[in-house]
Design a protein around this motif. Structure first.
Motif, mmCIF file in Angstrom:
data_model
loop_
_atom_site.group_PDB
_atom_site.id
_atom_site.type_symbol
_atom_site.label_atom_id
_atom_site.label_comp_id
_atom_site.label_asym_id
_atom_site.label_seq_id
_atom_site.Cartn_x
_atom_site.Cartn_y
_atom_site.Cartn_z
ATOM 1 N N GLU A 25 -19.105 66.470 11.943
ATOM 2 C CA GLU A 25 -18.400 65.258 11.534
ATOM 3 C C GLU A 25 -18.343 65.217 10.008
ATOM 4 O OE1 GLU A 25 -19.515 61.563 13.408
ATOM 5 O OE2 GLU A 25 -20.585 62.648 15.004
ATOM 6 N N ASP B 96 -13.738 52.451 3.129
ATOM 7 C CA ASP B 96 -12.396 52.083 3.591
ATOM 8 C C ASP B 96 -11.955 50.846 2.817
ATOM 9 O OD1 ASP B 96 -10.159 51.131 4.939
ATOM 10 O OD2 ASP B 96 -10.876 51.827 6.889
ATOM 11 N N LYS C 211 -15.673 54.830 6.102
ATOM 12 C CA LYS C 211 -14.528 55.344 6.842
ATOM 13 C C LYS C 211 -14.998 56.072 8.094
ATOM 14 C CE LYS C 211 -11.463 55.925 2.859
ATOM 15 N NZ LYS C 211 -10.655 56.869 2.058
ATOM 16 N N LYS C 212 -14.146 56.108 9.095
ATOM 17 C CA LYS C 212 -14.477 56.838 10.308
ATOM 18 C C LYS C 212 -14.604 58.320 9.995
ATOM 19 C CE LYS C 212 -12.416 53.712 13.713
ATOM 20 N NZ LYS C 212 -11.436 53.589 14.835
ATOM 21 N N THR C 213 -15.590 58.933 10.605
ATOM 22 C CA THR C 213 -15.768 60.373 10.399
ATOM 23 C C THR C 213 -14.687 61.143 11.140
ATOM 24 O OG1 THR C 213 -17.260 60.531 12.298
ATOM 25 C CG2 THR C 213 -18.261 60.111 10.141
#
Length: 733
Positions: free
Chosen positions: A104, A111, A118-120
């Motif tokens: 990941e 964000d 932030k999303k991985t």
């Protein structure tokens, strides 16, 4: 603004039409290219963009995700090569499915819309090659242009067995690859599914410089390494915690092997790594010993290469096999060697070995000690010192006795005599008169009127090996052990005009005991047939004392034991991305594993030290006494150590800024060259990150590390002098 590593442009061209009177003239922002085609007609794949005078800058581009390839290098280990069974089959299936490792990518930015991390970006790595010890895995990612800089990689091992990750390289970014050094074991998700491994990129950050997207991850990773102080540690754990030395005895198997706890008011001592093993039934304050090595955090364990060169278990068995053979060669282990001829036989005739296999191993691991192990029979011969070939009786001589204090195994013991008479700091009500029996008249007789004692002290001509106060409190206890004896000792040397040392007198002391008064006797060089042997025997006692000091204090205590708290605190308080952690980490490698092996085989009750050294079961209590009497943090550096012992004084005009009290002091001469080289490199490194002194004080991780070393790792010394404030990058005075 887009991070450059995540920026890639489409092939769509943009034509700029500027409403300038004379566009593209020499000296303008856009130099004219006479060979450039005119803009009469825009190509089909081009866009026309018109500017008004009110618009200062406009960029139009079609953004797309970057194609990034992650290459993971996994080191094959000895254990992985012999990995068999059902789980191996399941792991092979995972490899075929291309789902060996789950990676990941973690953004270093927050964000901007949600305000959180932030999303991985996830992707599975599949095996692509295997060459010698390296296995390569690859994963592919589509990284959006607004993802930002990659700050870390999370790794989950889908196998049932741990893996050793060497490195991860992320390739495909505009400004070059991103390197992630791992050099770490990654546990199986089936062992601990709650925690994925975190590997930060190779860029170092002080705490306040940490990118916003990594701050939470930085803090959480340190919490994992600290643990909660509960439960027994497992082999795959990476928890660094503290405990006292309560695991040296083995009372459940033998009450005679019960040993006191080291660490506390009675026996001050540094702290070790906590294992969480259960307590003994017969002694609820002692940790239960097992045949398995004590826990150390997974990444502190020996690598295969180190393990092959330090086959500890086999060496332990071999040494324990040698001890009965040596005792057999002695004849009566309680009485020792009956003559010097018996000692010579160890080098000339050898002794019988109990082992039948792997005869060459002992010679390979101890080449300077073992001369030969014959192939026809199990006979071992020890390697004599090189000086024996020139002078078989060199060890008799006073010159060699004095030389070894400066260039022997323990050059840490000798000190300058700063005052006269010599006095003990022990309680005279318990140990007798504090003043030494080495008198001024005796010393002046030995130096034959060359100068008075007062002049010799003033001119820095007298030096001493002083093991009086260290041994005297344990003389009675050690003498109560059958077949042993012990004295407190003082040895005085004179510095000759040619800068060599000459021994003048040795004092051996026995405290009041068994209803007998204190006993002190002084021995001096002599040619009388009786006195010369008394002098030689006195020297033998001093050499034995110096050997104890080398093994128990200079080596085990100062080099190993006192260092473990620095390692524990560094891993608990300094993030992996902290520049000071990255500076120290290579120097700490394998120390904790070596220390654990020492507790298991070397310093434990009935271990090698107790079996081989005269203090026997009191060896580690003496070690604790030395820590309490002698150890100070601010004296551990070489220049400070030399100055504290009077072996050097500060002198800006002298090499290395020190003027040695004895010019021919190989330990200091060679050591200061290395010290200066290390000091220069480390000073430049630290100054690069801490350009202002205020950065030191405001570094929360660094201050927490330093505070924990003093108040936890060296708790028994926390209120004593010698702990400088950590405020500036320079060495405190």
């Amino acid at each position: 603004m887009l991070k450059p590593q995540a920026c890639q442009f489409s092939s769509t061209k943009t034509i700029l039409i500027l409403p300038l009177k004379n566009p593209f003239i020499n000296g303008s922002a856009f130099p004219i290219n006479p060979r450039r085609p005119s803009f009469n007609k825009a190509p089909n794949n081009s866009k026309l963009v018109f500017f008004t005078r009110n618009i200062k800058a406009v960029t139009t581009r079609t953004e797309k995700a970057a194609g990034v390839k992650a290459t993971v290098t996994v080191k094959q280990t000895l254990s992985s090569r012999v990995y068999l069974g059902l789980n191996r089959g399941l792991d092979d299936i995972q490899d075929l499915l291309g789902k060996t490792l789950l990676l990941e990518l973690v953004s270093a930015e927050l964000d901007p819309r949600a305000g959180g991390e932030k999303k991985t970006i996830k992707g599975y790595a599949r095996q692509v090659s295997k060459e010698k010890d390296d296995v390569k895995y690859e994963a592919k990612f589509e990284v959006p242009a607004d993802f930002g800089e990659v700050g870390a990689v999370l790794v989950e091992n889908e196998h049932h067995r741990e893996m050793y990750l060497q490195e991860i390289v992320l390739d495909g970014f505009h400004n070059g690859p991103v390197n992630v050094k791992c050099a770490s074991w990654v546990h199986s998700k089936f062992d601990n599914p709650r925690h994925k491994r975190v590997f930060f990129t190779n860029k170092s950050y002080l705490p306040w410089e940490t990118p916003n997207g990594l701050k939470k991850l930085r803090e959480e990773e340190l919490k994992v390494l600290r643990g909660n102080g509960q439960g027994e540690r497992k082999l795959f754990d990476r928890v660094y915690d503290y405990d006292v030395y309560n695991d040296l005895g083995d009372p459940d198997n033998d009450l005679n092997k019960k040993r006191p706890i080291l660490g506390g008011k009675q026996f001050p001592y540094p702290r070790r790594c906590r294992t969480g093993r259960p307590m003994c039934k017969t002694d609820p304050v002692s940790e239960k010993r097992t045949s398995v090595l004590p826990y150390v955090p997974r990444d502190e364990v020996f690598s295969d290469v180190k393990l092959l060169t330090f086959s500890t278990n086999y060496l332990y068995c071999l040494l324990h096999g040698m001890i009965p053979s040596l005792e057999g060669a002695i004849g009566d282990a309680d009485r020792g060697f009956s003559s010097l001829t018996d000692i010579d036989q160890l080098f000339n005739e050898g002794i019988n070995l109990p082992l039948q296999e792997n005869k060459g191993f002992l010679k390979s691991v101890m080449p300077r000690l073992i001369k030969t192990i014959t192939e026809t029979d199990d006979v071992l011969r020890f390697e004599p010192p090189p000086t024996v070939h020139k002078d078989k009786l060199f060890w008799y001589r006073d010159e060699e006795f004095a030389r070894q204090t400066l260039a022997g195994c323990n050059p840490f013991g000798i000190r300058l005599v700063r005052e006269w008479p010599l006095k003990s700091k022990l309680d005279p009500q318990i140990y007798g008169p504090s003043e030494s029996a080495i008198t001024k008249e005796l010393i002046e007789k030995q130096i034959k009127g060359y100068m008075t004692v007062d002049e010799a002290v003033k001119q820095k001509k007298l030096f001493i090996l002083d093991y009086h106060d260290w041994f005297l409190p344990y003389v009675k206890k050690v003498r109560d052990v059958e077949g042993t004896t012990l004295y407190g000792s003082r040895t005085v040397f004179f510095l000759n005009p040619d800068d060599t040392l000459r021994p003048l007198a040795i004092e051996l002391t026995r405290p009041p005991m068994d209803r007998k008064p204190v006993w002190k006797s002084v021995y001096t060089p002599s040619w009388n047939s009786t006195d010369v042997w008394l002098w030689r025997l006195a020297k033998a006692h001093v050499l034995a004392h110096d050997s104890y000091h080398h093994q128990l204090v200079s080596h085990w205590l100062r080099t190993h034991c006192c260092t473990e708290p620095y390692i524990l605190a560094a891993n608990r308080q300094l993030s992996e991305m902290h520049p000071v952690y990255r500076l120290l980490h290579p120097h700490f490698r394998y120390t904790m594993e070596t220390n654990a092996l020492g507790r298991q085989f070397l310093i434990n009750g009935g271990g090698i030290i107790e079996s081989s050294f005269t203090p026997s079961k009191y060896s580690l209590e003496l070690n604790s006494l030395a820590y309490g009497q002698q150890w100070r943090f601010d004296h551990q550096g070489l220049p400070a150590d030399l100055i504290s012992r009077g072996m050097a004084v500060e002198d800006p005009t002298a090499p290395h800024g020190l003027r040695l009290s004895i010019k021919d002091y190989p330990f200091a001469n060679d050591g200061l060259i290395l010290w200066d080289a290390l000091k220069q490199w480390i000073s430049e490194y630290i100054s690069h990150y801490y350009s202002k002194p205020s950065f030191i004080e405001s570094d929360e991780e660094l201050q927490a590390w330093w505070n924990e070393i003093r108040t936890v790792g060296h708790f028994d010394k926390k209120d004593e002098p010698g702990w400088p404030d950590l405020r500036t990058p320079t060495r405190p005075h």
